[in-house]
Design an enzyme around this catalytic site. Structure first.
Site, PDB file in Angstrom:
ATOM      1  N   HIS A  42       0.826  -1.215   0.000  1.00 54.52           N
ATOM      2  CA  HIS A  42       0.000   0.000   0.000  1.00 54.52           C
ATOM      3  C   HIS A  42       0.857   1.259   0.000  1.00 54.52           C
ATOM      4  O   HIS A  42       1.947   1.296   0.569  1.00 54.52           O
ATOM      5  CB  HIS A  42      -1.008  -0.004   1.153  1.00 54.52           C
ATOM      6  CG  HIS A  42      -0.443   0.036   2.535  1.00 54.52           C
ATOM      7  ND1 HIS A  42      -0.184   1.225   3.188  1.00 54.52           N
ATOM      8  CD2 HIS A  42      -0.108  -0.944   3.409  1.00 54.52           C
ATOM      9  CE1 HIS A  42       0.278   0.950   4.406  1.00 54.52           C
ATOM     10  NE2 HIS A  42       0.346  -0.348   4.564  1.00 54.52           N
ATOM     11  N   ASP A  85      -0.286   4.435   0.940  1.00 51.42           N
ATOM     12  CA  ASP A  85      -0.579   5.474   1.936  1.00 51.42           C
ATOM     13  C   ASP A  85       0.180   5.233   3.230  1.00 51.42           C
ATOM     14  O   ASP A  85       0.651   4.120   3.496  1.00 51.42           O
ATOM     15  CB  ASP A  85      -2.085   5.541   2.220  1.00 51.42           C
ATOM     16  CG  ASP A  85      -2.612   4.256   2.857  1.00 51.42           C
ATOM     17  OD1 ASP A  85      -2.255   3.164   2.385  1.00 51.42           O
ATOM     18  OD2 ASP A  85      -3.368   4.356   3.847  1.00 51.42           O
ATOM     19  N   GLU A 120      -4.977   1.889   2.774  1.00 54.29           N
ATOM     20  CA  GLU A 120      -4.966   0.719   3.649  1.00 54.29           C
ATOM     21  C   GLU A 120      -5.070   1.124   5.111  1.00 54.29           C
ATOM     22  O   GLU A 120      -5.745   0.488   5.909  1.00 54.29           O
ATOM     23  CB  GLU A 120      -3.677  -0.081   3.424  1.00 54.29           C
ATOM     24  CG  GLU A 120      -3.643  -1.442   4.136  1.00 54.29           C
ATOM     25  CD  GLU A 120      -3.071  -1.409   5.545  1.00 54.29           C
ATOM     26  OE1 GLU A 120      -3.149  -2.435   6.237  1.00 54.29           O
ATOM     27  OE2 GLU A 120      -2.552  -0.357   5.974  1.00 54.29           O
ATOM     28  N   HIS A 145       3.877   3.322  12.289  1.00 50.73           N
ATOM     29  CA  HIS A 145       2.901   4.348  12.726  1.00 50.73           C
ATOM     30  C   HIS A 145       3.486   5.270  13.792  1.00 50.73           C
ATOM     31  O   HIS A 145       2.757   5.805  14.606  1.00 50.73           O
ATOM     32  CB  HIS A 145       1.604   3.727  13.281  1.00 50.73           C
ATOM     33  CG  HIS A 145       0.897   2.878  12.280  1.00 50.73           C
ATOM     34  ND1 HIS A 145      -0.400   2.467  12.452  1.00 50.73           N
ATOM     35  CD2 HIS A 145       1.287   2.368  11.098  1.00 50.73           C
ATOM     36  CE1 HIS A 145      -0.781   1.717  11.419  1.00 50.73           C
ATOM     37  NE2 HIS A 145       0.249   1.649  10.588  1.00 50.73           N
TER      38      HIS A 145
END
Ligand SMILES: [Zn+2]
Length: 407
Positions: free
Chosen positions: A78, A80, A171, A377
């Site tokens: 992904h 993003d 995602e 993250h």
């Protein structure tokens, strides 16, 4: 261009997805990376590389002579990045891990601790400046896939079947497969390359549902309330008191399921309770839903019909049900490729979901491979360069095994 150059080029694009948007892609800026990838893939020789109107990128690497009829292998990552940490103006730094802790920002407030870094002593790492995430989730996956494709194009002597590539938006906000076009993609099975540390290989994830319970109370002036008021807040509290105390995220691990209360709001007249239901085992998962339904029925029996109204919506299911019966060859092939590169496969159940889980239930069996990245993250996200390079070789090996005898 090598895998490190590719990775550093991809993370220069801000592709943070937007959870408040309903469009696809959720953020128009995701398309800038998609366009760059199409251009790069076309330059590599993948003439059909294209972006669709939703920002999905598809491309196909043709088989080498003799392997045309082998089932195509799909590789997905992904584009993003997570809304959980800043994603613009990423300043990657290459540093040699010397042992000990490593400050990332100028003030020394953001630190990679010694324990996290211990497995990487002596390796060169790509880290942030402590102000943004890095984007290894999942641009490392993209860089590894594109580099493996480039390697196979440069080495036509390595036989392989057709390889279908897809790079998806959104995602991180749970919408990465919404517009995934299985027919355009063209492979009957695939891997997402979106996992963490080197060796991770995953084909089990939670079954997941969201529950909402609406409590209807009866409000009246507290001074006149005796035998009349039915406080909806206390109804919600009574419902919560019926929940098994040890079955929460804070008390479970491995394949243990849970209920996770994540929102409550209301007043005396009405209250709403929101929770997540998670369990790897489908029977237990269904039993958890029934348990909530019995709890609501108990309150309704005690206080009257419709005091507690339960709504449950399934969100995704365990891909194991789809992989295990017929597609364990995908796990085997990935394990063999990892071992050949000196990496010990660690097959662990995911305590969450993946795009591959959604795709597996849409008909595309799709386990998840590691990228090598750590601390996703977060502003502490990093990736060891040897992990990037090893994953390229592992993907090349998986591609070469597709359709070969030893696969
Ligand atoms: Zn990811």
């Amino acid at each position: 261009m090598d895998v490190v150059d590719r990775f550093c080029s991809y993370i220069s694009f801000d592709t943070q997805s937007d959870e408040n948007s309903t469009s696809c892609p959720s953020a128009e800026k995701e398309k800038r990376l998609a366009e760059a990838l199409v251009q790069e893939l076309q330059c590599l020789g993948l003439k059909d590389a294209r972006m669709d109107s939703y920002g999905y990128v598809y491309a196909r690497l043709n088989a080498t002579p003799g392997r045309e009829d082998v089932p195509a292998l799909g590789l997905i990552a992904h584009m993003d990045t997570s809304p959980d940490a800043p994603g613009a103006n990423v300043h990657p730094r290459r540093i040699r891990c010397q042992g000990g802790s490593l400050p990332l920002d100028a003030a020394g407030d953001v630190i990679l601790d010694e324990q996290t870094l211990a497995p990487y002593v002596g390796q060169e790492l790509i880290v942030t400046d402590g102000t943004t995430l890095l984007g290894a989730d999942d641009k490392a996956g993209i860089a590894e896939i594109v580099s493996a494709a480039a390697y196979l194009l440069e080495h036509p002597d390595i036989p392989h079947g057709p390889i279908c590539l897809a790079f998806t938006p959104d995602e991180e906000i749970g919408r990465g497969t919404e517009h995934f076009d299985l027919a355009a993609f063209g492979a009957p099975a695939a891997y997402t390359v979106d996992g963490g540390a080197l060796g991770e290989l995953e084909y089990e994830n939670f079954n997941a549902a969201n529950a909402h319970i609406h409590f209807t109370g009866f409000n009246i002036h507290p001074g006149e309330a005796k035998n009349k008021m039915r406080n909806a807040i206390l109804l919600a509290q009574e419902f919560l008191s019926l929940m098994p105390p040890a079955e929460t995220p804070a008390h479970t691990e491995g394949r243990e399921g849970f209920f996770h209360v994540n929102r409550i709001e209301g007043n005396e007249s009405a209250a709403d309770l929101y929770l997540l239901i998670r369990d790897h085992d489908r029977t237990n998962f269904e039993a958890r839903k029934e348990q909530l339904s019995r709890m609501a029925a108990y309150l309704n029996g005690k206080y009257g019909p419709d005091t507690a109204v339960l709504y449950i919506r399934d969100s995704y299911y365990n891909m194991r049900e789809k992989i295990e019966p017929e597609h364990m060859d995908l796990i085997h092939r990935a394990s063999v490729a990892m071992e050949a590169e000196g990496v010990t496969p660690r097959i662990v159940p995911i305590r969450g979901g993946t795009d591959g889980a959604q795709l597996s239930w849409k008909g595309l069996p799709c386990p998840n491979l590691c990228t090598g990245g750590v601390n996703f993250h977060s502003v502490r996200e990093f990736i060891p360069i040897p992990a990037l390079e090893t994953m390229v070789r592992i993907l090349v090996r998986i591609a070469a095994a597709q359709g070969s005898e030893e696969a």
